[in-house]
Design a protein around this motif. Structure first.
Motif, PDB file in Angstrom:
ATOM      1  N   ALA A 137       3.022  14.010   0.638  1.00  0.00           N
ATOM      2  CA  ALA A 137       3.005  14.796   1.213  1.00  0.00           C
ATOM      3  C   ALA A 137       3.247  15.024   2.344  1.00  0.00           C
ATOM      4  N   PHE A 138       2.569  14.656   2.905  1.00  0.00           N
ATOM      5  CA  PHE A 138       2.981  14.844   4.939  1.00  0.00           C
ATOM      6  C   PHE A 138       4.008  13.809   4.970  1.00  0.00           C
ATOM      7  N   GLU A 139       4.556  12.930   4.106  1.00  0.00           N
ATOM      8  CA  GLU A 139       5.905  12.003   4.620  1.00  0.00           C
ATOM      9  C   GLU A 139       5.163  11.085   5.896  1.00  0.00           C
ATOM     10  N   VAL A 140       4.623  10.490   5.103  1.00  0.00           N
ATOM     11  CA  VAL A 140       3.897   9.062   6.052  1.00  0.00           C
ATOM     12  C   VAL A 140       3.367   8.169   5.764  1.00  0.00           C
ATOM     13  N   GLU A 141       2.968   6.586   6.322  1.00  0.00           N
ATOM     14  CA  GLU A 141       2.265   6.236   5.464  1.00  0.00           C
ATOM     15  C   GLU A 141       1.616   5.551   6.070  1.00  0.00           C
ATOM     16  N   PHE A 142       0.379   5.753   5.462  1.00  0.00           N
ATOM     17  CA  PHE A 142      -1.390   5.159   5.722  1.00  0.00           C
ATOM     18  C   PHE A 142      -1.595   3.831   6.348  1.00  0.00           C
ATOM     19  N   ALA A 163      -6.903  11.807   9.918  1.00  0.00           N
ATOM     20  CA  ALA A 163      -6.105  10.336   9.971  1.00  0.00           C
ATOM     21  C   ALA A 163      -4.773  10.884  10.300  1.00  0.00           C
ATOM     22  N   LEU A 164      -4.518  11.916  10.086  1.00  0.00           N
ATOM     23  CA  LEU A 164      -2.415  12.542   9.609  1.00  0.00           C
ATOM     24  C   LEU A 164      -2.702  13.009  10.897  1.00  0.00           C
ATOM     25  N   LEU A 165      -3.493  12.999  12.538  1.00  0.00           N
ATOM     26  CA  LEU A 165      -3.003  13.516  13.118  1.00  0.00           C
ATOM     27  C   LEU A 165      -2.855  12.011  14.267  1.00  0.00           C
ATOM     28  N   GLU A 166      -3.697  11.741  13.958  1.00  0.00           N
ATOM     29  CA  GLU A 166      -3.496   9.523  14.716  1.00  0.00           C
ATOM     30  C   GLU A 166      -2.393   9.052  14.579  1.00  0.00           C
ATOM     31  N   LEU A 167      -2.266   9.505  12.785  1.00  0.00           N
ATOM     32  CA  LEU A 167      -0.405   9.146  12.591  1.00  0.00           C
ATOM     33  C   LEU A 167       0.235   9.561  13.426  1.00  0.00           C
ATOM     34  N   GLY A 168       0.208  10.670  13.814  1.00  0.00           N
ATOM     35  CA  GLY A 168       0.985  11.618  14.317  1.00  0.00           C
ATOM     36  C   GLY A 168       2.552  12.194  14.038  1.00  0.00           C
ATOM     37  N   GLY A 169       3.211  12.835  14.777  1.00  0.00           N
ATOM     38  CA  GLY A 169       4.071  13.950  14.181  1.00  0.00           C
ATOM     39  C   GLY A 169       4.038  14.319  12.422  1.00  0.00           C
ATOM     40  N   VAL A 170       2.948  14.838  12.893  1.00  0.00           N
ATOM     41  CA  VAL A 170       2.638  15.931  11.400  1.00  0.00           C
ATOM     42  C   VAL A 170       2.728  17.369  12.585  1.00  0.00           C
ATOM     43  N   ALA A 171       3.362  18.459  11.223  1.00  0.00           N
ATOM     44  CA  ALA A 171       2.717  20.203  12.338  1.00  0.00           C
ATOM     45  C   ALA A 171       1.572  20.067  11.327  1.00  0.00           C
ATOM     46  N   ALA A 172       0.900  20.678  12.516  1.00  0.00           N
ATOM     47  CA  ALA A 172      -0.243  21.209  12.189  1.00  0.00           C
ATOM     48  C   ALA A 172       0.034  22.583  11.647  1.00  0.00           C
TER      49      ALA A 172
END
Lengths: 143, 81
Positions: free
Chosen positions: B48-53, B72-81
């Motif tokens: 959904a957020f196009e990231v990889e933990f 965690a998503l914010l820590e990964l960065g690059g995710v629009a709030a």
């Protein structure tokens, strides 16, 4: 209290949940959780393969409980169920899981897995060099 | 971002209570999410957020609540709030 030189972990997994994960996420799910050997060991029609995969996931979670997972979770693939040519399954730890076991004086490990009525279960038993009471630097397991 | 997370949680966490009855800080494991369901949740959040933990973030506490997932998503960065 008498020190018990044995540690035990147990877990069970809904096989239908594994079926859903394989259908929904495919290789992303399989390769995130299982080793190549485990995937190769769990071939066959999806309901059959999923039962074997579920038992292996239960084995990984049972091992994590035994290791105490509040300190950081080792990669699922660092806990591997190895199927010997005889069909007997053994547990093999690598990386962070192996380090956690070593720190806590755990091992060798005995593994038993089963599945029935839509559920898979695993029990992992280990000798413990420190007995029931772990070293003070270790955090207790959370479940 | 929390609403998107809540939608993914409701679809993949296999909770025993409706997501509407849970707060952002509610413990998802106490609400019925199993360890295995948390794997599906992780994969669905990644999608959904196009990231990889990364391995360092794959721990029980990361998927404990809507808020912890957001962190965690914010820590990964690059995710629009």
């Amino acid at each position: 209290m008498t020190n018990t030189p044995i540690a035990v972990g147990v877990d069970f997994v809904d096989i239908a949940g594994v079926v859903r994960s394989v259908q929904r996420f495919g290789d992303r799910y399989l390769h995130r959780v299982f080793t190549e050997h485990e995937i190769a060991s769990c071939q066959g029609p999806l309901p059959v393969a999923a039962a074997s995969l579920a038992a292996r996931f239960a084995a990984k979670e049972a091992t994590l409980k035994l290791l105490g997972r509040t300190r950081g979770r080792p990669d699922w693939r660092s806990i591997e169920v190895v199927r010997l040519p005889t069909g007997v399954c053994r547990l093999r730890l690598r990386g962070a899981a192996a380090r956690l076991a070593l720190e806590q004086g755990l091992g060798p490990f005995a593994l038993s897995m089963t599945y029935e009525a839509g559920m898979a279960a695993a029990v992992v038993v280990s000798g413990s060099a420190y007995g029931w009471h772990r070293p003070m630097t270790m955090e207790s397991q959370d479940s | 971002m929390k609403e998107r997370i809540r939608t993914v949680v409701s679809e993949h966490a296999r909770l025993s209570v409706p997501i509407e009855e849970l707060g952002d800080e509610s413990d998802l494991f106490q609400a019925g999410m199993t360890s295995h369901a948390s794997v599906s949740l992780m994969l669905a959040i990644e999608e959904a957020f196009e990231v990889e933990f990364p391995e360092a973030l794959i721990r029980r506490s990361t998927f404990q609540s809507v808020t912890s997932i957001e962190h965690a998503l914010l820590e990964l960065g690059g995710v629009a709030a």
